[in-house]
Design an enzyme around this catalytic site. Structure first.
Site, short mmCIF file in Angstrom:
data_model
loop_
_atom_site.label_atom_id
_atom_site.label_comp_id
_atom_site.label_asym_id
_atom_site.label_seq_id
_atom_site.Cartn_x
_atom_site.Cartn_y
_atom_site.Cartn_z
N CYS A 239 0.86 -1.18 0.00
CA CYS A 239 0.00 0.00 0.00
C CYS A 239 0.89 1.23 0.00
O CYS A 239 1.82 1.30 0.80
CB CYS A 239 -0.90 0.00 1.24
SG CYS A 239 -1.88 1.51 1.37
N ASN A 248 0.28 -9.08 -0.77
CA ASN A 248 -0.66 -10.02 -0.15
C ASN A 248 -0.06 -11.42 -0.15
O ASN A 248 0.89 -11.69 -0.88
CB ASN A 248 -1.96 -10.08 -0.96
CG ASN A 248 -2.73 -8.78 -0.89
OD1 ASN A 248 -2.68 -7.97 -1.78
ND2 ASN A 248 -3.44 -8.59 0.19
#
Ligand code: HMG
Ligand code: MG
Length: 303
Positions: A239, A248
């Site tokens: 992010c 992820n």
């Protein structure tokens, strides 16, 4: 292991979370092509793009073009929308699935979407009220266990946010473990509170793998019966407003785990690994799936 789901829906995040933080622009056709290639690996749900300010996240400036370039049929394409402008753009692009954004911590919410948690919750309420009737809403609660600026978060507070979002009509609440610091103990404590107040079929998880805990945390979520999980092919991601956070959980690692547990998912693991490795090679990115590396090495040794 008694509450393990029979089937998990894997939502693929590589074309959004996977590349949103990259400095070098990935061509629009390569983003649409990534979605198409992963759809060919039988992935049916995509955290595809975000309709956010191009000044804040330049990599997502071509979100509408990416969506129109996708040729695969029968897949669910989700666009993240941080505000009403984002919703309008998602509707114009023809999407019927959007992801709405809040966080447990004010500091992260301010840095990420220039709003307090309270303001972001009210933005979500308006988006859900004003959105088309056939629209499906997925809410992300970022920093659900740890915030890069405020530290550990209170599970009871996160459960309160999740319950409120469901009361306001969101279809699914995804718990965002934004910086990958949580261990199974943290996830256990969070799910104790959240599942006390929100039905399990409305809850999904979005684990980042920064500290190598994402697979362990996934096992905890599976044991609670959670059957909606985000992952990113090749472990791509991060992010822009969570410095140092890595991608992820890799789709390949997640699918390997699901296979081992006998949980259905429908995804063609070797094809995902090949697509992600090629994408990383073409764009100078590090390929970060351990299961994928091992499978591709075994395949080339057998060739
Ligand atoms: P702001 O500066 O407060 O916005 O940013 P504003 O309403 O004052 O508008 C300023 C300008 O932006 C105007 O343009 C608007 O039209 C434009 P100007 O008049 O200056 O030319 N604008 C937009 N343009 C395109 N799309 C929009 C939009 N909205 C306004 N939707 C804003 C507020 C929310 C826009 C900004 O903070 C933003 O875009 N933030 C997004 C940040 C982001 O994308 N973060 C990453 C995604 S979240 C994530 O990764 C976490 C997750 O993976 C889960 C987890 O891991 O925990 C989901
Ligand atoms: Mg994320």
């Amino acid at each position: 292991m008694s509450e393990l789901p029979d089937r998990v829906t894997v939502t693929e995040s590589s074309s959004r979370d996977g590349i949103q933080s990259l400095g070098a622009h990935i061509p629009t056709a390569a983003k649409s092509g990534l979605i198409d290639d992963l759809a060919a690996a039988c992935i049916t749900s995509f955290d595809a793009v975000s309709f956010v300010s191009p000044k804040w996240v330049p990599q997502m400036a071509d979100a509408a073009e990416v969506i129109s370039g996708v040729t695969a049929k029968g897949i669910r394409l989700i666009g993240l929308v941080p505000n009403m402008r984002g919703l309008e753009l998602a509707v114009e692009a023809g999407l019927t699935d959007v992801g709405v954004l809040t966080a447990a911590s004010d500091a992260f919410a301010e840095k990420n979407i220039n709003a307090s948690v309270d303001e972001s919750m009210h933005r979500i309420r308006r988006i859900v009220l004003d959105g088309p009737l056939d629209m499906r809403f997925r809410a992300y609660i970022s920093t659900a266990t740890h915030c890069p600026y405020e530290g550990e978060q209170d599970p009871d507070w996160v459960a309160h946010l999740a319950e409120t979002l469901v009361e306001w009509g969101v279809d699914e609440v995804f718990l965002g473990e934004t910086i990958g610091k949580a261990t199974p103990a943290h996830v256990d404590r969070l799910l104790d509170e959240v599942l006390d107040r929100v039905p399990v079929d409305k809850v999904g998880v979005h684990f980042h793998d920064t500290y190598g805990q994402a697979i362990a945390n996934t096992v905890v979520a599976l044991n609670r019966g959670i059957d909606k999980m985000d992952s990113s092919a090749g472990g791509l991601g991060g992010c822009p407003y969570a410095p140092g956070a890595s991608g992820n959980v890799a789709t390949e690692d997640l699918v390997w785990l699901l296979d081992g547990l006998g949980i259905e998912h429908g995804v063609d693991l070797v094809t995902v690994a090949g697509v992600a490795q090629r994408f990383c090679g073409e764009h100078g990115l590090t390929y970060n799936s351990r299961a994928g590396r091992a499978l591709l090495a075994a395949k080339s040794a057998g060739d």
